[in-house]
Design a protein around this motif. Sequence first.
Motif, PDB file in Angstrom:
ATOM      1  N   ALA A  14      -7.948   7.821  -3.581  1.00  0.00           N
ATOM      2  CA  ALA A  14      -8.618   6.535  -3.425  1.00  0.00           C
ATOM      3  C   ALA A  14      -8.677   5.772  -4.753  1.00  0.00           C
ATOM      4  N   VAL A  15      -8.929   6.479  -5.852  1.00  0.00           N
ATOM      5  CA  VAL A  15      -8.997   5.834  -7.160  1.00  0.00           C
ATOM      6  C   VAL A  15      -7.651   5.231  -7.537  1.00  0.00           C
ATOM      7  N   MET A  63      -4.293  -1.667  -5.723  1.00  0.00           N
ATOM      8  CA  MET A  63      -4.690  -2.830  -4.947  1.00  0.00           C
ATOM      9  C   MET A  63      -5.320  -3.915  -5.842  1.00  0.00           C
ATOM     10  N   ILE A  64      -6.090  -3.474  -6.858  1.00  0.00           N
ATOM     11  CA  ILE A  64      -6.692  -4.436  -7.793  1.00  0.00           C
ATOM     12  C   ILE A  64      -5.613  -5.177  -8.578  1.00  0.00           C
ATOM     13  N   MET A 109      -5.141   4.459  -5.553  1.00  0.00           N
ATOM     14  CA  MET A 109      -4.789   3.371  -4.646  1.00  0.00           C
ATOM     15  C   MET A 109      -5.608   2.118  -4.948  1.00  0.00           C
ATOM     16  N   ALA A 110      -6.883   2.301  -5.320  1.00  0.00           N
ATOM     17  CA  ALA A 110      -7.727   1.153  -5.655  1.00  0.00           C
ATOM     18  C   ALA A 110      -7.186   0.417  -6.878  1.00  0.00           C
ATOM     19  N   SER A 123      -3.980  -7.649  -6.256  1.00  0.00           N
ATOM     20  CA  SER A 123      -4.857  -8.761  -5.875  1.00  0.00           C
ATOM     21  C   SER A 123      -5.000  -9.773  -7.012  1.00  0.00           C
ATOM     22  N   PHE A 151       0.837  -1.206   0.000  1.00  0.00           N
ATOM     23  CA  PHE A 151       0.000   0.000   0.000  1.00  0.00           C
ATOM     24  C   PHE A 151       0.870   1.254   0.000  1.00  0.00           C
TER      25      PHE A 151
END
Length: 452
Positions: free
Chosen positions: A437-438, A444-445, A440-441, A448, A91
Amino acid sequence: MENGLEKKYGLMTAIAMVIGIVIGSGVFFKAEKVLTATGGNLPQGILAWVIGGIIMVVCAYVFATMATRYEKVNGIVDYAEATIGTNYAYFIGWFMAAIYYPTLTSVLAWVSARYTCVLLGWDIVGPQAMAISGFFLIGSYAMNALSPKLAGKFQVSTTIIKIIPLALMAVVGTIVGLSNGVLVSNFTSGVISNVTTNSPLFTAVVATAFAYEGWIIATSINAELKNAKKNLPLALTFGTIFVALIYILYYTGLAGAVSNSVMMKGGEAGAKLAFSTVFSNAGGTVLFVFVVISCLGTLNGLMMGCTRGFYSLAARDMGPATKVLKCIDENTNMPTNSSILGLLLSGVWLLYFYGANLTPVPWFGPFSFDSSELPIVTIYAMYIPIFLMLMAKEKSLNVFRRFIMPFLAVCACVFMVIAAFYAHGVKTVGCYLIIFAVIMAVGMIINSQKTK
């Protein structure tokens, strides 16, 4: 091409990187904003520089403690992994690579161009400034990518050069200001203009955050630093204390050069005006050349971190295209592909900075924010869980290192977050957090899907 990074930097390079990244543009770029934020109240402005310096030194001390215990690829990511875990390390690593490094690097390219334009008498937001910004950005990348050892030597050289104008203004400006009464007048005049914010001290402290930021980037050369567990803590501790002292002394000397009202009206030429006043036009011009060089030294240090951002993730088999991004060039011993991606993102953020902050009408509407400040406050917020887990886990440390300093560091970080809301407003911070947030998302996607 894939091999480990060599231990090629010594203690002097590490100290030069800490001092060299921090000292440069910010103290010149933000001195006027600090004065304006406080309405010309010099004592309050100096207090802002003191608070900002204390926050930097306290946080750096805690990271210096961690540097004696953890060593892997990239300091801040290593510390997050050791204290909290792999997911939080990713992160922070993604944030550093996608937002923090490229935003600050892009701003520094423009700031370096800005002072070059001031020196040449050109518009700081005109086509000349933006063309020079692009040249400086690519030039800094090329030096780091093609010859990292040369980049290290350039960092040491520019660090020595950049201290010259600061030290001279700190000493000579103070003496001149005391002899002609300008310094005393500036100290006693109080507020001389309307304050545009309800919390001038908070606004001023957030402004100093940009001037003080960069020391954490020195941890990005952790894997390339000789005897890192000894040299990195020394560099962080000595470097940050030195920076805080020279900034406060410089700001005081600046107040002895010209009156607060003249400095506030000087705009981008304020620093040059102060140097010319104290050292004559010719001497002021020569010293201002040193200011430009100091900005380039800061840009170089930021680029050193920026080129390694995605490599620090790929080395852990995290993030996008790990096989591509963790490749090390066998001739230069640099993560070439990671460097290219870092340059690309710096270019994207330079375009954003121009559209959000330098155009008459912001291109991005409510989503226009100051990318020289808010990402810095974000990283302070991210430090908090690391400091808390250090207190919980490191039972072998003494009370001072395990509890007292990390607790003070947490308080400092919380202060910075609260100050950001006061300085920029809830709406602006909220819009920034949506963009944050966008991005970082997305990161993370990507990670993942890779772990599935």
